[in-house]
Design an enzyme around this catalytic site. Structure first.
Site, PDB file in Angstrom:
ATOM      1  N   ASN A  82       0.442  28.366  -9.259  1.00 55.05           N
ATOM      2  CA  ASN A  82       0.581  29.831  -9.151  1.00 55.05           C
ATOM      3  C   ASN A  82       1.041  30.264  -7.755  1.00 55.05           C
ATOM      4  O   ASN A  82       1.053  31.455  -7.444  1.00 55.05           O
ATOM      5  CB  ASN A  82      -0.723  30.557  -9.541  1.00 55.05           C
ATOM      6  CG  ASN A  82      -1.823  30.325  -8.522  1.00 55.05           C
ATOM      7  OD1 ASN A  82      -1.647  29.585  -7.559  1.00 55.05           O
ATOM      8  ND2 ASN A  82      -2.962  30.968  -8.732  1.00 55.05           N
ATOM      9  N   ALA A 105      -5.207  21.988  -8.869  1.00 55.21           N
ATOM     10  CA  ALA A 105      -5.199  23.412  -8.518  1.00 55.21           C
ATOM     11  C   ALA A 105      -6.603  23.893  -8.174  1.00 55.21           C
ATOM     12  O   ALA A 105      -7.546  23.635  -8.915  1.00 55.21           O
ATOM     13  CB  ALA A 105      -4.642  24.225  -9.685  1.00 55.21           C
ATOM     14  N   LEU A 117      -8.966  26.483  -4.966  1.00 62.06           N
ATOM     15  CA  LEU A 117      -9.088  26.965  -3.590  1.00 62.06           C
ATOM     16  C   LEU A 117      -9.916  25.953  -2.805  1.00 62.06           C
ATOM     17  O   LEU A 117     -10.812  25.316  -3.361  1.00 62.06           O
ATOM     18  CB  LEU A 117      -9.753  28.343  -3.576  1.00 62.06           C
ATOM     19  CG  LEU A 117      -9.004  29.432  -4.344  1.00 62.06           C
ATOM     20  CD1 LEU A 117      -9.777  30.747  -4.321  1.00 62.06           C
ATOM     21  CD2 LEU A 117      -7.603  29.642  -3.753  1.00 62.06           C
ATOM     22  N   ASN A 152     -11.987  31.078  -9.437  1.00 59.27           N
ATOM     23  CA  ASN A 152     -10.770  30.258  -9.415  1.00 59.27           C
ATOM     24  C   ASN A 152     -11.023  28.835  -9.891  1.00 59.27           C
ATOM     25  O   ASN A 152     -10.353  28.335 -10.784  1.00 59.27           O
ATOM     26  CB  ASN A 152     -10.245  30.157  -7.984  1.00 59.27           C
ATOM     27  CG  ASN A 152      -9.009  30.973  -7.793  1.00 59.27           C
ATOM     28  OD1 ASN A 152      -7.923  30.541  -8.177  1.00 59.27           O
ATOM     29  ND2 ASN A 152      -9.178  32.149  -7.232  1.00 59.27           N
ATOM     30  N   SER A 172     -14.020  15.714  -4.196  1.00 52.27           N
ATOM     31  CA  SER A 172     -14.032  15.598  -2.739  1.00 52.27           C
ATOM     32  C   SER A 172     -15.310  14.921  -2.284  1.00 52.27           C
ATOM     33  O   SER A 172     -16.363  15.054  -2.931  1.00 52.27           O
ATOM     34  CB  SER A 172     -13.971  17.015  -2.154  1.00 52.27           C
ATOM     35  OG  SER A 172     -14.347  17.004  -0.798  1.00 52.27           O
ATOM     36  N   TYR A 197     -17.406  26.175  -1.755  1.00 49.40           N
ATOM     37  CA  TYR A 197     -16.272  25.316  -2.131  1.00 49.40           C
ATOM     38  C   TYR A 197     -16.784  23.969  -2.633  1.00 49.40           C
ATOM     39  O   TYR A 197     -16.411  23.496  -3.721  1.00 49.40           O
ATOM     40  CB  TYR A 197     -15.328  25.120  -0.932  1.00 49.40           C
ATOM     41  CG  TYR A 197     -14.538  23.842  -1.010  1.00 49.40           C
ATOM     42  CD1 TYR A 197     -13.480  23.722  -1.904  1.00 49.40           C
ATOM     43  CD2 TYR A 197     -14.875  22.737  -0.225  1.00 49.40           C
ATOM     44  CE1 TYR A 197     -12.781  22.527  -2.019  1.00 49.40           C
ATOM     45  CE2 TYR A 197     -14.183  21.546  -0.329  1.00 49.40           C
ATOM     46  CZ  TYR A 197     -13.140  21.448  -1.222  1.00 49.40           C
ATOM     47  OH  TYR A 197     -12.464  20.260  -1.336  1.00 49.40           O
ATOM     48  N   LYS A 204     -16.891  21.944  -6.574  1.00 53.10           N
ATOM     49  CA  LYS A 204     -16.494  20.560  -6.892  1.00 53.10           C
ATOM     50  C   LYS A 204     -17.642  19.844  -7.597  1.00 53.10           C
ATOM     51  O   LYS A 204     -17.439  19.139  -8.584  1.00 53.10           O
ATOM     52  CB  LYS A 204     -16.099  19.803  -5.613  1.00 53.10           C
ATOM     53  CG  LYS A 204     -14.839  20.315  -4.940  1.00 53.10           C
ATOM     54  CD  LYS A 204     -13.589  19.982  -5.744  1.00 53.10           C
ATOM     55  CE  LYS A 204     -12.332  20.525  -5.120  1.00 53.10           C
ATOM     56  NZ  LYS A 204     -11.170  20.493  -6.004  1.00 53.10           N
ATOM     57  N   ARG A 210     -14.814  10.671  10.554  1.00 54.40           N
ATOM     58  CA  ARG A 210     -14.308  10.920   9.199  1.00 54.40           C
ATOM     59  C   ARG A 210     -13.430   9.760   8.755  1.00 54.40           C
ATOM     60  O   ARG A 210     -12.988   8.959   9.577  1.00 54.40           O
ATOM     61  CB  ARG A 210     -13.449  12.205   9.165  1.00 54.40           C
ATOM     62  CG  ARG A 210     -14.214  13.479   9.484  1.00 54.40           C
ATOM     63  CD  ARG A 210     -15.126  13.898   8.343  1.00 54.40           C
ATOM     64  NE  ARG A 210     -15.835  15.126   8.637  1.00 54.40           N
ATOM     65  CZ  ARG A 210     -16.983  15.186   9.314  1.00 54.40           C
ATOM     66  NH1 ARG A 210     -17.549  14.096   9.793  1.00 54.40           N
ATOM     67  NH2 ARG A 210     -17.573  16.345   9.524  1.00 54.40           N
TER      68      ARG A 210
END
Ligand code: UFG
Length: 339
Positions: free
Chosen positions: A34, A83, A85, A101, A126, A151, A155, A233
């Site tokens: 989108n 897809a 956010l 979303n 993630s 966020y 997930k 990381r």
């Protein structure tokens, strides 16, 4: 006949690299995006790299009617669901936007997949689902769900939903891929990470300091319990990550049911080590200052990549120097991102 793979978010950073990898491995990607965090120019770049312009729908994955049309027009073998956010800070400010979303799009996709008897799905998860890791390297059986921001919670919730869906329909093959920290860019310099505004993540921030768009890097904390005091990381080259999806499709072709893999390198790198690697690989200076810790950061987060290696033969080919070189090549060639 090439197998058709629907790639949601296929014009984004990881999605576009995955589209290239699919084309190189004789699959036919079909894109739905989108453009909320990507640009149509990415499609031109995909074409320049691969000499193929994948069929693309500029639509929102939450729109079930549009999805119905896409699934009716194409005989989809598998879906890769990128897809969503993904900005941690923004998710704290706007949790509803994130739940709407990320969750609604997944539910729409699952309903339409069911209507069309599409049985294979890869979900872009993630390492954030592990919350604050009890130990490193992190293995797939470690506890998930104690996330630190909305966020990450989306997930973790989606993983739970997908586990239930697969339990209820044993013919479904679902892969949850838990990415560590993707960096780097396609070696052509034609596609790469193109954040809106000031970057939140370390590598795009470093690149923009290197090119002079940002004055200096703030290193968030040097008093962590690590070898140089900065956070550790697992930085993985996006081209390696992309190939991980192709290997996972090959696994799904064997009807494994539910599979969960960490996609990382197994190697931890500190913030200062990444800064130094960027300087060395590219012969540029990165001015930085030590700043206070950033809320929510964990001290160390890196993967055990053994399971993905043993079950799908996934092994990162590129190291952080390669990734620093490719990020810089992308940044230099596209100082203002994709336009
Ligand atoms: N950092 C800085 N300065 C910056 C930006 C980052 O010092 O300007 C440091 C952070 O404090 C952290 C490290 O660089 O120690 C990496 O930070 P990133 O924001 O690049 O990545 P994170 O590990 O925080 O987040 C990434 C993904 C998230 C995901 C998370 C956990 O961006 O989507 O990993 O999996 F949730």
């Amino acid at each position: 006949m090439k197998k058709k793979i629907l790639v949601t978010g296929g014009l984004g950073y990881i999605g576009s690299h995955c589209v290239i990898s699919l084309l190189e491995n004789d699959y036919e990607p079909i894109i739905i995006d989108n453009l909320s965090n990507s640009k149509i120019e990415a499609l031109n770049r995909i074409e320049l790299i691969s000499h193929h312009r994948p069929k693309t729908y500029i639509e929102d994955v939450r729109d079930e009617e549009k999805l119905e049309k896409i699934f009716s027009e194409n005989d989809i073998f598998a879906v890769i669901h990128f897809a969503g956010l993904k900005a941690v800070g923004e998710s704290v400010e706007k949790p509803l936007m994130y739940y709407d979303n990320n969750l609604v799009s997944t539910l729409s996709l699952l309903k339409v997949m069911k209507n069309h008897n599409v049985k294979n799905l890869i979900f872009s998860s993630s390492a954030t689902v592990y919350g604050t890791p009890k130990h490193v390297p992190i293995v797939e059986d470690d506890p998930v769900g104690e996330t630190t921001n909305p966020y990450g919670t989306t997930k973790a919730f989606i993983e739970r939903i997908l586990i239930d869906v697969q339990k209820a329909d044993k013919d479904m093959n679902i892969a949850l891929l838990r990415y560590f920290n993707p960096i780097g860019a396609h070696p052509s310099g034609l596609i790469g990470e193109d954040p809106k505004g000031i970057p939140n993540n370390l590598m795009p921030y470093i690149s923009q300091v290197a090119i002079g768009k940002l004055k200096q890097l703030s290193v968030f904390g040097n008093d962590y319990d690590t070898r140089d005091g900065t956070c550790i990381r697992d930085y993985i080259h996006v081209v390696d990550l992309a190939l991980g999806h192709v290997l996972t499709i090959k696994k799904l072709e064997q009807n494994p049911g539910l599979v969960i893999y960490n996609l990382g390198t197994g190697v931890g790198t500190s913030v200062l080590e990444l800064v130094n690697a960027f300087k060395e690989a590219n012969n540029v200076d990165i001015p930085y200052v030590i700043a206070p810790r950033r809320a929510g950061d964990v001290s160390q987060c890196f993967a055990s990549s053994d399971k993905a290696f043993n079950e799908i033969g996934f092994k990162a080919k590129y190291n952080i120097y390669d990734a620093c070189r490719d990020s810089w090549n992308w940044q230099k060639k596209n100082p203002n991102g994709l336009n």
